[in-house]
Motif scaffolding. Structure first.
Motif, PDB file in Angstrom:
ATOM      1  N   PHE A  84       0.818  -1.207   0.000  1.00 52.37           N
ATOM      2  CA  PHE A  84       0.000   0.000   0.000  1.00 52.37           C
ATOM      3  C   PHE A  84       0.852   1.258   0.000  1.00 52.37           C
ATOM      4  O   PHE A  84       1.948   1.285   0.558  1.00 52.37           O
ATOM      5  N   ILE A  85       0.295   2.293  -0.624  1.00 51.97           N
ATOM      6  CA  ILE A  85       0.828   3.636  -0.511  1.00 51.97           C
ATOM      7  C   ILE A  85      -0.182   4.458   0.277  1.00 51.97           C
ATOM      8  O   ILE A  85      -1.395   4.339   0.067  1.00 51.97           O
ATOM      9  N   SER A  86       0.296   5.239   1.228  1.00 51.52           N
ATOM     10  CA  SER A  86      -0.587   6.137   1.978  1.00 51.52           C
ATOM     11  C   SER A  86      -0.685   7.468   1.237  1.00 51.52           C
ATOM     12  O   SER A  86       0.324   7.977   0.746  1.00 51.52           O
ATOM     13  N   VAL A  87      -1.884   8.010   1.151  1.00 56.52           N
ATOM     14  CA  VAL A  87      -2.107   9.279   0.462  1.00 56.52           C
ATOM     15  C   VAL A  87      -2.843  10.219   1.412  1.00 56.52           C
ATOM     16  O   VAL A  87      -3.887   9.859   1.966  1.00 56.52           O
ATOM     17  N   VAL A  88      -2.294  11.418   1.603  1.00 56.66           N
ATOM     18  CA  VAL A  88      -2.918  12.401   2.485  1.00 56.66           C
ATOM     19  C   VAL A  88      -2.922  13.756   1.786  1.00 56.66           C
ATOM     20  O   VAL A  88      -2.160  13.998   0.855  1.00 56.66           O
ATOM     21  N   GLY A  89      -3.799  14.636   2.253  1.00 56.94           N
ATOM     22  CA  GLY A  89      -3.856  15.954   1.650  1.00 56.94           C
ATOM     23  C   GLY A  89      -5.058  16.752   2.113  1.00 56.94           C
ATOM     24  O   GLY A  89      -5.837  16.319   2.967  1.00 56.94           O
ATOM     25  N   SER A  90      -5.227  17.893   1.504  1.00 57.76           N
ATOM     26  CA  SER A  90      -6.217  18.872   1.922  1.00 57.76           C
ATOM     27  C   SER A  90      -7.643  18.427   1.646  1.00 57.76           C
ATOM     28  O   SER A  90      -7.926  17.733   0.672  1.00 57.76           O
ATOM     29  N   PHE A 184      -7.757  12.432  15.431  1.00 62.28           N
ATOM     30  CA  PHE A 184      -6.999  12.509  14.187  1.00 62.28           C
ATOM     31  C   PHE A 184      -5.538  12.104  14.403  1.00 62.28           C
ATOM     32  O   PHE A 184      -4.911  11.544  13.504  1.00 62.28           O
ATOM     33  N   TYR A 185      -5.012  12.412  15.586  1.00 63.62           N
ATOM     34  CA  TYR A 185      -3.639  11.989  15.894  1.00 63.62           C
ATOM     35  C   TYR A 185      -3.519  10.472  15.809  1.00 63.62           C
ATOM     36  O   TYR A 185      -2.586   9.932  15.207  1.00 63.62           O
ATOM     37  N   LEU A 211       1.116  16.318  10.159  1.00 63.68           N
ATOM     38  CA  LEU A 211       1.180  15.463  11.347  1.00 63.68           C
ATOM     39  C   LEU A 211       1.415  14.005  10.941  1.00 63.68           C
ATOM     40  O   LEU A 211       2.140  13.271  11.608  1.00 63.68           O
ATOM     41  N   THR A 212       0.815  13.595   9.841  1.00 62.70           N
ATOM     42  CA  THR A 212       1.061  12.247   9.326  1.00 62.70           C
ATOM     43  C   THR A 212       2.515  12.097   8.941  1.00 62.70           C
ATOM     44  O   THR A 212       3.143  11.055   9.192  1.00 62.70           O
ATOM     45  N   VAL A 213       3.082  13.139   8.331  1.00 60.59           N
ATOM     46  CA  VAL A 213       4.509  13.117   7.982  1.00 60.59           C
ATOM     47  C   VAL A 213       5.357  12.913   9.230  1.00 60.59           C
ATOM     48  O   VAL A 213       6.346  12.155   9.214  1.00 60.59           O
ATOM     49  N   HIS A 214       4.984  13.573  10.316  1.00 58.89           N
ATOM     50  CA  HIS A 214       5.708  13.408  11.586  1.00 58.89           C
ATOM     51  C   HIS A 214       5.720  11.943  12.008  1.00 58.89           C
ATOM     52  O   HIS A 214       6.762  11.410  12.409  1.00 58.89           O
ATOM     53  N   HIS A 215       4.583  11.272  11.892  1.00 54.70           N
ATOM     54  CA  HIS A 215       4.520   9.846  12.239  1.00 54.70           C
ATOM     55  C   HIS A 215       5.397   9.020  11.296  1.00 54.70           C
ATOM     56  O   HIS A 215       6.036   8.054  11.715  1.00 54.70           O
ATOM     57  N   CYS A 216       5.402   9.387  10.020  1.00 51.31           N
ATOM     58  CA  CYS A 216       6.254   8.673   9.059  1.00 51.31           C
ATOM     59  C   CYS A 216       7.717   8.755   9.458  1.00 51.31           C
ATOM     60  O   CYS A 216       8.454   7.760   9.407  1.00 51.31           O
TER      61      CYS A 216
END
Length: 266
Positions: A84-90, A184-185, A211-216
Motif C-alpha cells: 500500500f501507498i498512503s495518500v494524504v492531503g487537503s 486525528f492523531y 502530522l502524518t509526515v511526523h509519524h512517518c
C-alpha cells in the motif's frame, strides 16, 4: 477480551508499546463482562477485530511507538496480501491536484498493483480511495470515529455502493464513538504505518497531513510530495516538505521509480 480490557484501562493509548499481555495483568469481573458483551456486539454487526497476538494483526504496526492494542474492521484483512501507498492531503482540493491524482496516481496504482490507504476525509483522501476503487485496487479507510459512526457521513454511501469491492474500514475506536478532534492523531499514525511510503498530494502549513509526515519520520517511512509554485495558495506545506528533504515526484513515472527503488529488497 483481555486486549480490549487493557485498551480501555490505558484509555486507547499504548505508552509501554505492549505487544503481548503482561503476565501480572489484573482486571475485575465487571471489566471482563463488559469486554465480553462488547465483543458479542461486534459479532452482531459483522465487525471483525484483531490485536497483537492474532495472525491478522498488521506486522507494520509493530514498528510503531504505540501500536494499537485492539482495532476493529469491516471487510477483509487486505493488508496481508497487498502493498500500500498512503495518500494524504487537503480537504479543499485544488483543481490541479485533482487532475494530477486522476492522471498520475491512477496510472501508478493501475501499473504497480498497489493499494491506497487514507483517512476517508473529503478532498484528497476520498479522491484517492475512489481512484483505487476505479482501478480495482484495494483501499483501506482509517477512521477517526467508530465504525457505526462513520466520519464523514458521506462514507456511508461509499461503503454501501462499493461493498463488494476490495475495501476495508478500520478504526481503533469503539463502534459508537463519535468524532473527537484528538482522534486525528491516532488515525494519522495508522495511515503512516500501513503504507510503505506516504504521498502528500496537497497540504497547507497547518494541516493534519504534516502530522502524518511526523509519524512517518518516527518510524522511518519515506515521504514524497508534488511540487508547486511558491505563490499558489494551499501548497505551502508541499514546499516546506521539499525544502526539508522530502522526495519530489512530478508524475507517475517518478512515483513508480521511487516505489520500485524503495521496494527493491522485497
Amino acid at each position: 477480551m483481555l486486549f480490549k480490557i487493557i485498551q480501555r484501562k490505558l484509555k486507547f493509548r499504548n505508552p509501554e508499546s505492549l505487544t503481548v499481555l503482561p503476565k501480572n495483568f489484573m482486571y475485575t469481573e465487571s471489566e471482563y463482562n463488559a469486554a465480553k458483551s462488547y465483543i458479542q456486539d461486534l459479532a452482531k454487526y459483522n465487525i471483525r477485530y484483531t490485536h497483537p497476538e492474532k495472525d491478522d494483526y498488521p506486522e507494520k504496526f509493530f514498528m510503531m511507538k504505540e501500536p494499537p492494542l485492539f482495532f476493529e474492521y469491516i471487510g477483509e484483512p487486505i493488508w496481508q496480501n497487498y502493498e500500500f501507498i498512503s495518500v494524504v492531503g487537503s480537504r479543499e482540493i485544488h483543481t490541479i491536484t485533482e487532475q494530477w491524482m486522476r492522471l498520475h496516481l491512477s496510472e501508478f496504482v493501475k501499473n504497480e498493483n498497489v493499494g491506497i490507504v487514507s483517512g476517508g476525509a473529503k478532498g484528497v483522501d476520498q479522491l484517492s480511495h475512489l481512484i483505487a476503487i476505479k482501478n480495482k485496487a484495494p483501499t483501506i479507510f482509517i477512521l477517526p470515529s467508530g465504525l457505526l459512526h462513520l466520519y464523514p457521513k458521506s462514507l456511508a454511501s461509499i461503503r454501501s455502493e462499493y461493498r463488494n469491492q476490495n475495501i476495508c474500514f478500520i478504526s481503533e475506536f469503539e463502534i459508537h464513538q463519535a468524532l473527537h478532534k484528538s482522534h486525528f492523531y491516532f488515525r494519522n499514525r495508522l495511515i503512516a504505518a500501513l503504507g510503505d511510503l506516504t504521498l502528500v498530494a496537497q497540504a497547507s502549513l497547518k494541516s493534519g497531513s504534516l502530522l502524518t509526515v511526523h509519524h512517518c519520520l518516527e518510524i522511518g517511512k519515506p515521504v514524497v510530495t508534488i511540487p508547486a509554485h511558491p505563490e499558489m495558495s494551499g501548497f505551502d506545506g508541499n514546499l516546506k516538505l521539499l525544502y526539508e528533504g522530502a522526495y519530489l515526484v512530478r508524475d507517475s513515472t517518478d512515483l513508480r521509480e521511487f516505489w520500485r527503488a524503495e521496494n527493491w529488497p522485497s
